[in-house]
Write a protein that holds these residues in place. Structure first.
Motif, PDB file in Angstrom:
ATOM      1  N   LEU A   1      -6.634   2.881  -1.857  1.00  0.00           N
ATOM      2  CA  LEU A   1      -6.677   1.724  -0.967  1.00  0.00           C
ATOM      3  C   LEU A   1      -8.080   1.553  -0.373  1.00  0.00           C
ATOM      4  O   LEU A   1      -8.793   2.533  -0.173  1.00  0.00           O
TER       5      LEU A   1
ATOM      6  N   LEU B  68      -2.243  -0.854   6.261  1.00  0.00           N
ATOM      7  CA  LEU B  68      -0.969  -0.382   5.707  1.00  0.00           C
ATOM      8  C   LEU B  68      -0.173   0.384   6.760  1.00  0.00           C
ATOM      9  O   LEU B  68       1.030   0.163   6.946  1.00  0.00           O
ATOM     10  N   ILE B  69      -0.873   1.291   7.457  1.00  0.00           N
ATOM     11  CA  ILE B  69      -0.198   2.099   8.476  1.00  0.00           C
ATOM     12  C   ILE B  69       0.307   1.223   9.627  1.00  0.00           C
ATOM     13  O   ILE B  69       1.438   1.376  10.087  1.00  0.00           O
TER      14      ILE B  69
ATOM     15  N   LYS C 146       3.299  -1.013   8.177  1.00  0.00           N
ATOM     16  CA  LYS C 146       4.517  -0.347   7.708  1.00  0.00           C
ATOM     17  C   LYS C 146       5.115   0.618   8.714  1.00  0.00           C
ATOM     18  O   LYS C 146       6.321   0.806   8.755  1.00  0.00           O
ATOM     19  N   THR C 147       4.265   1.279   9.516  1.00  0.00           N
ATOM     20  CA  THR C 147       4.846   2.285  10.411  1.00  0.00           C
ATOM     21  C   THR C 147       4.806   1.845  11.878  1.00  0.00           C
ATOM     22  O   THR C 147       5.400   2.490  12.727  1.00  0.00           O
ATOM     23  N   ARG C 148       4.076   0.771  12.179  1.00  0.00           N
ATOM     24  CA  ARG C 148       4.033   0.312  13.571  1.00  0.00           C
ATOM     25  C   ARG C 148       4.593  -1.102  13.713  1.00  0.00           C
ATOM     26  O   ARG C 148       4.529  -1.691  14.775  1.00  0.00           O
TER      27      ARG C 148
END
Lengths: 239, 251
Positions: free
Chosen positions: A90, A98-99, A102-104
């Protein structure tokens, strides 16, 4: 920040951390120093909750690092490793967005703005669309600092962030870290760069063979009380 | 002192042509020795419809087997990495047994026993199932090999940020391993193509069976096998070249 280590023991094949006990309050930037193999990186991994001690209790800020709390605690920290650890497929920017997406649960635009802002702060704007393999080691390491900052951590943990860099790039990354002081975050970091410790830390833990040999404010570097710290300082200066 | 690159290329080409010539001479020698005086490829070409149909079936069977093998391999991989020992055992037993079984035996068992037990007699589908079961374990190993090659610290990062299992595979792991897996995947496709020849024992009209059929009608045995051989190479060689090209391109 509150940092409590209560009788920490960590063993792999041999004992790496030997009944560490520390009770600190209200320090913003704690440096962990010591010769290679003294257990300082292990200590940082324990504080990050990546590994668990065989015995003893760790408290960081309002968290006790027990299994039920670790996942929630880890959402409040940012971790920078010795090597950059960006996802290699990436771009620097996508590593951050991405983080966030997708995760936040951030939407695309907000994540993109946030990533741009951080990459700008770390002077990586021209490189943001490049993959980690196509930027210098220092740039990749700064990008991983940007990534660690992106989730708005309360505490940043840096594990020898310049260990794999040459002196020029080391300087570049350390200057970037210094700029972060103004962000009002807490730091715990492991490093060999004594000059950086002097200008950045407000508390120092000196470890050797899994034990805390000396601790205190930056002044212990100028007036070491123990032979071990004295000879350690001599060695790092002549490295 | 190094030669100019043009000269070196020419030299390599000559060497390659010479090597190829050795094999061709050998093949021609054998063909001449065993074929009767009336060697004629045209007898086979009268049945080109059947031949093409067989070739097409071979490709379709192989493609399905590859696709299902890929899915089966991923399931076997996940099961083998599972925390639950039952799943690990299911996967391990399957992999060990399949790797120790010749494909021919598998084709017979699938078609004559398993198909019969379930009252399912489509040998075409049963053949695909047999090849799928055969290459699944190789696919599982392919997944394991490439996923193991991902730096463990990336997994720490995924843990720290709380990626779900699906997100890990979808965004981080699979995109990275696809390129790594490609050569192995092409190899497995090549296994599937070559393996599908064994389905002739259950009368599935893939290319091998088609040629056998043509041979029985024309008695052109040498020509039949020669064409069959070339037909397989026509599929597998481009695959090999493609793999090499992709590997070079991304290395």
């Amino acid at each position: 920040m509150k940092l409590v280590l209560d009788n920490i023991v960590k063993e792999y094949d041999n004992r790496v951390l030997d009944h560490l006990t520390v009770d600190l309050d209200d320090y913003q930037s704690i440096a962990v120093i010591g010769p290679s193999g003294c257990g300082k990186s292990t200590l940082l991994r324990l504080i990050a909750g990546i590994e668990r001690p065989q015995s003893g209790l760790i408290r960081v800020g309002r968290w006790s690092l027990v299994p039920e709390q670790i996942a929630a605690y880890q959402k409040t920290i940012g971790l920078v490793f010795q090597t950059h650890n960006l996802f290699p497929h990436l771009s620097l920017k996508r590593n951050i967005t991405l983080i966030l997406e997708k995760t936040r649960g951030m939407d695309k635009q907000t994540a993109s703005d946030k990533a741009d802002e951080l990459l700008k702060l770390l002077q990586l704007e021209p490189e943001k669309d490049k993959k980690p393999a196509h930027v210098s080691g220092g740039q990749a390491q700064r990008a991983s600092i940007a990534r660690a900052l992106s989730t708005d951590p309360e505490l940043m943990l840096l594990d020898e962030p310049t260990a794999s860099l040459d002196p020029n790039l080391t300087h570049e990354v350390l200057m970037a870290v210094k700029k972060l002081r103004s962000l009002g975050k807490d730091f715990i970091f492991v490093t060999h760069e004594i000059a950086f410790v002097k200008s950045f830390a407000d508390y120092i833990l000196f470890l050797d063979q899994g034990k805390i040999i000396e601790q205190g404010s930056v002044s212990i570097l100028d007036h070491p009380q123990t032979e071990k710290l004295n000879s350690f300082l001599k060695n790092v200066y002549y490295d | 002192m190094s030669e100019p690159s043009d000269q070196r290329k020419l030299k390599k080409l000559i060497h390659f042509a010479a090597a190829a010539a050795v094999y061709i001479v050998f093949i021609v020698f054998v063909v001449i020795r065993v074929s009767s005086n009336n060697f004629s490829l045209s007898r086979i070409f009268d049945y080109r419809q059947l031949l093409l149909q067989g070739l097409l079936n071979t490709l379709i069977i192989s493609a399905y087997s590859l696709l299902f093998g890929l899915v089966l391999g991923f399931i076997l991989y996940l099961a083998r990495e599972s925390k639950i020992y039952f799943f690990r055992s299911m996967s391990n037993i399957f992999i060990e047994v399949m790797m120790g079984t010749p494909l021919l035996v598998l084709v017979f068992i699938t078609s004559y026993f398993i198909g019969k037990a379930f009252e399912f007699q489509n040998d075409y589908v049963l053949g695909i199932i047999a090849i799928t079961a055969y290459i699944g374990p190789y696919m599982a190993n392919m997944f394991k090999g490439s996923i193991d090659s991902i730096d463990t610290q990336q997994f720490i990062v995924m843990d720290l940020y709380g990626f779900s299992r699906y997100q890990r595979y979808r965004f981080i792991i699979l995109p990275q391993i696809l390129r790594l897996m490609l050569p192995q995947l092409m190899n497995n496709f090549s296994y599937a193509i070559k393996g599908s020849a064994l389905l002739y024992v259950t009368a599935v009209t893939e290319v091998f069976y088609a040629v056998k059929l043509i041979q029985s009608k024309t008695f052109a045995f040498t020509e039949g096998y020669l064409i069959l051989w070339v037909a397989y190479l026509c599929i597998t060689l481009p695959l090999t070249l493609l793999t090499k090209y992709i590997e070079r391109r991304y290395s």
